[in-house]
Design an enzyme around this catalytic site. Structure first.
Site, PDB file in Angstrom:
ATOM      1  N   HIS A 100      -8.292  -3.772  -2.693  1.00  0.00           N
ATOM      2  CA  HIS A 100      -8.435  -2.523  -3.373  1.00  0.00           C
ATOM      3  C   HIS A 100      -9.644  -3.009  -4.305  1.00  0.00           C
ATOM      4  O   HIS A 100      -9.864  -2.469  -5.224  1.00  0.00           O
ATOM      5  CB  HIS A 100      -7.377  -2.233  -4.183  1.00  0.00           C
ATOM      6  CG  HIS A 100      -6.263  -1.773  -3.576  1.00  0.00           C
ATOM      7  ND1 HIS A 100      -6.150  -0.216  -3.328  1.00  0.00           N
ATOM      8  CD2 HIS A 100      -5.158  -2.308  -3.084  1.00  0.00           C
ATOM      9  CE1 HIS A 100      -5.052  -0.017  -2.667  1.00  0.00           C
ATOM     10  NE2 HIS A 100      -4.364  -1.251  -2.359  1.00  0.00           N
ATOM     11  N   ASP A 103       2.022   0.022   7.244  1.00  0.00           N
ATOM     12  CA  ASP A 103       2.452   0.303   8.613  1.00  0.00           C
ATOM     13  C   ASP A 103       3.890  -0.014   8.775  1.00  0.00           C
ATOM     14  O   ASP A 103       4.251  -1.061   8.360  1.00  0.00           O
ATOM     15  CB  ASP A 103       1.465  -0.596   9.508  1.00  0.00           C
ATOM     16  CG  ASP A 103       0.225  -0.130   9.572  1.00  0.00           C
ATOM     17  OD1 ASP A 103      -0.240   0.753  10.462  1.00  0.00           O
ATOM     18  OD2 ASP A 103      -0.590  -0.697   8.670  1.00  0.00           O
ATOM     19  N   HIS A 127       5.688 -11.856   1.219  1.00  0.00           N
ATOM     20  CA  HIS A 127       4.400 -11.517   1.192  1.00  0.00           C
ATOM     21  C   HIS A 127       3.630 -12.740   0.371  1.00  0.00           C
ATOM     22  O   HIS A 127       4.284 -13.774   0.536  1.00  0.00           O
ATOM     23  CB  HIS A 127       4.248 -10.267   0.441  1.00  0.00           C
ATOM     24  CG  HIS A 127       3.241  -9.464   0.726  1.00  0.00           C
ATOM     25  ND1 HIS A 127       1.883  -9.667   0.735  1.00  0.00           N
ATOM     26  CD2 HIS A 127       3.100  -7.862   1.126  1.00  0.00           C
ATOM     27  CE1 HIS A 127       0.955  -8.613   1.077  1.00  0.00           C
ATOM     28  NE2 HIS A 127       1.944  -7.916   1.395  1.00  0.00           N
TER      29      HIS A 127
END
Length: 416
Positions: free
Chosen positions: A17, A342, A104
């Site tokens: 980002h 996704d 993650h």
């Protein structure tokens, strides 16, 4: 580090980002015709928002050439490539201030650096692969023009739905799968929304992905890649064997968990009498193998056959289901991640795998050409016994006995 390659060297930058992502590519040969359109094709295949079975993040990923070309021709100097991040939603990641997301990179990045990107996956995000794909697209163009190299990847499995790798238990790999590796094209791959070129399997994959998305879950899968017309002799003993560097490249892609080349783990269940690759003389007079269960690499060096391998991708870690987990302070809580992700990454991973393969082959080609060019400057070797030279191979003899690498390459390209 964020660099890959030795002679053809790529350095990527950017977080998921931040304002932009991209790369610097050093070692691109001068004189290659190159425009942004040559690079954009693969970036458009990789970009998010392509279908309703991928992330809804809307990015066109338009590439901007910053340096290293003039009048559409490479100068041999570093090429700068930039892609702007436009569809940013950092507020979707407020929960990561409290929670390390399960499976993650939030926790490990924080443990490593003591600080992390406040939104998205930072450098662990698939946005980082934009630089790889852009640099790999340049490598693909050079390899195609100089050697006729073809690189095609396709989705081989999603969850428990997989291509028919073998019809019988006594087959190392089945004929249908082997024929697919030999003949499949990118056009055929892109006809299917899942990028699996086997229609019946693709339909089942699509249904499986939609079902996972409907229940706010995710699925893993695998991608097969084949490299055709790869030059002989690529690979560096002992630690930079071709399959070792391919494995390094593929396992550096986000979400990857496994790499196998040729017959892979399935081949380990067969005896050598079945698994060996006997040699025969090909139509062009060069030695070929009858089976190629080795996947085009022997002793860590390319043998002229198709190089094929398969990469396993885990299910995307970020899902919208509520998960019982711990906060950074150790207290328990429930996390339902937000953001656009996704449900299965493998359809969009196809061009990433292709371009990473191109980076490996390009770097290996340039290393081998440097070796051959250095050898070509030496006096002819006329005293060697026959067992030390490759019989009947004019191209090898010309390189060893002093003709230029450029002349040999030109003859090879003309023959193909």
């Amino acid at each position: 580090m964020s660099s890959f390659g030795r002679v053809y060297r790529v350095h990527t930058y950017g977080e998921s980002h931040c304002k932009s992502v991209g790369c610097i590519v050093d070692g691109v040969p001068p004189g290659l015709r190159l425009t942004e359109e040559d690079i954009q094709t693969q970036l458009s295949r990789r970009r998010p928002g392509q279908s309703d079975i991928t992330t809804a993040r809307s990015e066109f990923d338009t590439v901007h050439l910053q340096s290293g070309t003039e009048h559409g021709v490479t100068l041999g100097t570093p090429i700068g490539l930039l892609v702007h991040n436009k569809d940013q939603r950092p507020h979707d990641y407020a929960e990561t201030d409290l929670y390390p997301r399960p499976s993650h990179a939030d926790y490990t990045y924080l443990a490593k650096y003591g600080v992390k990107a406040s939104s998205g996956g930072g450098r662990a995000s698939a946005r980082e692969t934009i630089g790889r794909v852009a640099a790999g697209a340049i490598a693909e163009k050079y390899l195609k023009e100089a050697y006729g190299v073809e690189i095609v990847a396709f989705v081989a499995s999603v969850g428990k739905v997989a291509l028919p790798f073998a019809e019988e238990d006594d087959e190392v790999l089945g004929k249908e799968y082997v024929d697919l590796i030999k003949t499949v094209t990118r056009v055929e791959v892109d006809k299917e929304i899942t990028r699996c070129p086997h229609k019946a399997t693709s339909t089942k994959m699509e249904e499986t992905i939609r079902a996972a998305k409907a229940r706010d879950d995710s699925l893993g899968g695998s991608v097969t890649c084949v490299i055709r017309k790869c030059p002989l002799g690529l690979g560096e003993p002992c630690f930079d064997k071709l399959e070792a560097v391919l494995g390094h490249a593929m396992l550096s892609i986000p979400s990857t968990k496994s790499f196998e080349i040729g017959s892979g783990l399935r081949g380990t269940t067969f005896p050598g009498s079945v698994h060996n690759d006997p040699f025969v003389e090909g139509e062009d007079g060069k030695l070929r193998t009858t089976t190629n269960w080795s996947g085009g690499v022997q002793g860590g060096i390319s043998n002229g056959e198709d190089i094929y391998f398969r990469i396993g991708f885990k299910p995307p870690a970020t899902i919208a289901q509520e998960q019982q987990t711990a906060r950074y302070d150790g207290s328990s809580g429930v996390l339902a991640a937000k953001g656009r992700h996704d449900p299965c990454v493998v359809p969009r991973a196809v061009p990433i795998v292709e371009t990473m393969a191109a980076l490996v082959i390009m770097d290996m080609v340039m290393q081998q050409n440097a070796r051959a060019a250095a050898a070509a400057l030496l006096p002819p070797l006329t005293h060697l016994p026959p067992t030390m030279v490759l019989p009947g191979k004019a191209t090898v003899d010309k390189v060893v006995h002093g003709e230029s690498v450029g002349e040999v390459q030109g003859q090879k390209a003309g023959e193909e």
